[in-house]
Design a protein around this motif. Structure first.
Motif, PDB file in Angstrom:
ATOM      1  N   GLU A   1     -51.596  -4.979  29.881  1.00 30.42           N
ATOM      2  CA  GLU A   1     -51.590  -3.946  30.915  1.00 30.42           C
ATOM      3  C   GLU A   1     -50.150  -3.549  31.212  1.00 30.42           C
ATOM      4  N   GLU A   2     -49.929  -2.254  31.325  1.00 29.61           N
ATOM      5  CA  GLU A   2     -48.595  -1.739  31.534  1.00 29.61           C
ATOM      6  C   GLU A   2     -47.958  -2.281  32.812  1.00 29.61           C
TER       7      GLU A   2
ATOM      8  N   LEU B   1     -61.721   3.701  32.060  1.00 30.66           N
ATOM      9  CA  LEU B   1     -60.638   3.271  31.188  1.00 30.66           C
ATOM     10  C   LEU B   1     -60.118   1.897  31.581  1.00 30.66           C
ATOM     11  N   ASN B   2     -59.895   1.665  32.872  1.00 33.61           N
ATOM     12  CA  ASN B   2     -59.352   0.397  33.338  1.00 33.61           C
ATOM     13  C   ASN B   2     -60.294  -0.305  34.307  1.00 33.61           C
TER      14      ASN B   2
ATOM     15  N   LYS C   1     -57.205   8.919  37.066  1.00 30.73           N
ATOM     16  CA  LYS C   1     -57.802   7.640  36.710  1.00 30.73           C
ATOM     17  C   LYS C   1     -57.477   6.623  37.793  1.00 30.73           C
TER      18      LYS C   1
ATOM     19  N   GLU D   1     -63.448  13.517  23.574  1.00 29.43           N
ATOM     20  CA  GLU D   1     -62.245  13.055  22.877  1.00 29.43           C
ATOM     21  C   GLU D   1     -62.581  12.048  21.782  1.00 29.43           C
TER      22      GLU D   1
ATOM     23  N   ASP E   1     -58.782   6.619  25.539  1.00 29.67           N
ATOM     24  CA  ASP E   1     -57.732   6.653  26.557  1.00 29.67           C
ATOM     25  C   ASP E   1     -58.168   7.457  27.775  1.00 29.67           C
ATOM     26  N   ASP E   2     -59.478   7.567  27.986  1.00 27.21           N
ATOM     27  CA  ASP E   2     -60.007   8.259  29.159  1.00 27.21           C
ATOM     28  C   ASP E   2     -61.353   7.628  29.516  1.00 27.21           C
TER      29      ASP E   2
END
Length: 405
Positions: free
Chosen positions: A40-41, A205-206, A232, A350, A389-390
């Motif tokens: 995780e960023e 996404l998360n 998000k 996507e 990524d969504d």
């Protein structure tokens, strides 16, 4: 908070009880929902900053249960899980104090650890225990291949970075609770409409996102909704819950009337936050299959016919939050026996390339599966394979050829 110049450690037992707290500590660790999860960023941001600030080749955030150490950041291939007794952080967690070893090869606590004796060449270590509910559940660590000291100011900064990591851990638990609440708001019971099958899935996404779907029985009709709030995470999820509550607090009316009323209620909130939401809201007549719908900038709706043909259900309305005083109108379609109606968010688009050709791919997926539950499982498989990524949400309704058709 000051530390000894030697960096041998500061006793944190007053805050945590000074022991490895057994079951309570493991419960605190489990409450985070982070063991064995991906990178995780927000944690990588901490370790990157620590690397730069303290000029070390490696900084890490680790979580420890009774037997293993799990590296949360950064996650290197093959090193995400290690036997706890082999690690430096075993000492830090057991002592529950800030632990610094200026020269690990000369330190009896660490000299026989594999990373010192086994050739990795780690000669400096600093570990700061990370606490949840007063229990040490992880560490923020610094490693270097040369012996070195940390000044008093550096130790203070290291402690502050540890407090930052602790806040992120606590945020994880809050997010976990929010995910539970968000999932609880999704419908789980069939709308009890003979000759119709309904299923849906939402993959944020998360774990927490701005998509939502819903259905409910209203007299001899079924209301169907799919919405996608811009953004998000927590902010999008909060506004998604607000949109849902505003929409379903409206008096029964046509889909266009309900969206207009929802827009009026949320106008100031959406303008103040700079957030907008696309919404597909429909009412299905159970007896006839007639579908009245209003589309607030969503446009991701397909009617797949029994013979495999399909048409896109378009709408002319703007998203909620961008109405500009425009009026909304109902559009109409009919779900014939054997037909399937599917509405989805752009995350699914996507997954199929994001172009107009993606509609063909999605229509083909629907035609191949037909049963909404089977469609949902196919989408879940795509999400698991593609790592989108969504947020990805899909709702499907199929009219069978049996009773009531």
């Amino acid at each position: 908070m000051d530390f000894p110049e030697t960096g041998d450690g500061m006793d944190r037992t007053a805050a945590s009880g000074g022991e490895d707290d057994g079951g309570d500590r493991l419960l605190a660790l489990a409450s985070l929902g982070l063991v064995g999860t991906g990178a995780e960023e927000r944690f990588d941001r901490i370790t990157r900053a620590a690397q730069e600030l303290f000029e070390v080749p490696v900084a890490a955030v680790n979580l420890l249960d009774d037997h293993y150490l799990y590296t949360k950041s950064p996650q290197f291939p093959g090193t995400a899980v290690r036997n706890r007794p082999d690690t430096f952080c075993d000492v830090t967690i057991s002592a529950d104090e800030l632990t610094v070893s200026p020269d690990t090869a000369a330190d009896p606590r660490f000299s026989d650890k594999p990373d010192v004796a086994g050739g990795r060449g780690v000669r400096f270590y600093a570990g700061r225990p990370l606490h949840v509910d007063g229990h040490p559940v992880g560490t923020l660590c610094l490693y270097d291949v040369r012996p070195r000291e940390l000044t008093r100011d550096a130790l203070n900064r290291f402690d502050e970075m540890g407090a930052w990591a602790e806040r992120e851990l606590l945020d994880s638990r809050e997010i976990e609770h929010a995910v539970t609440v968000q999932q609880a708001l999704l419908p789980t019971i069939s709308p009890a409409a003979p000759a119709y099958a309904v299923a849906a899935t939402s993959a944020p996404l998360n774990g927490l996102g701005g998509d939502f779907y819903s259905w409910r029985r209203v007299g001899e009709t079924v209301e169907l909704t799919v919405a996608d709030v811009m953004g998000k995470g927590v902010a999008a999820a909060l506004m998604a819950a607000t949109v849902r509550a505003a929409l379903y607090s409206r008096e029964p009316g046509s889909p266009a009337e309900q969206l207009e009323g929802t827009g009026r209620v949320l106008d100031q909130d959406l303008e103040a936050t700079g957030i907008f939401a696309t919404v597909f809201h429909a009412r299905l007549d159970i007896e006839t299959g007639a579908v009245a719908y209003a589309d607030a900038g969503h446009g991701l709706n397909l009617l797949v016919r029994a013979d495999g043909g399909h048409e896109q259900l378009r709408g002319s309305g703007l998203p909620l939050g961008l109405e500009l005083s425009t009026s909304r109108r109902d559009e109409h379609a009919t779900l014939e026996p054997g037909d399937t109606l599917v509405s989805f968010t752009d995350g699914l688009l996507e997954l199929h390339g994001g172009t107009l050709a993606a509609f063909e791919d999605i229509a083909r997926l629907v035609a191949e599966h037909r049963d909404p539950s089977s469609i949902v499982e196919a989408v879940k498989a795509l999400v698991a394979e593609a790592a989108p990524d969504d947020d990805v949400t899909v709702l499907a309704v199929h009219r069978t050829r049996g009773e009531g058709s």
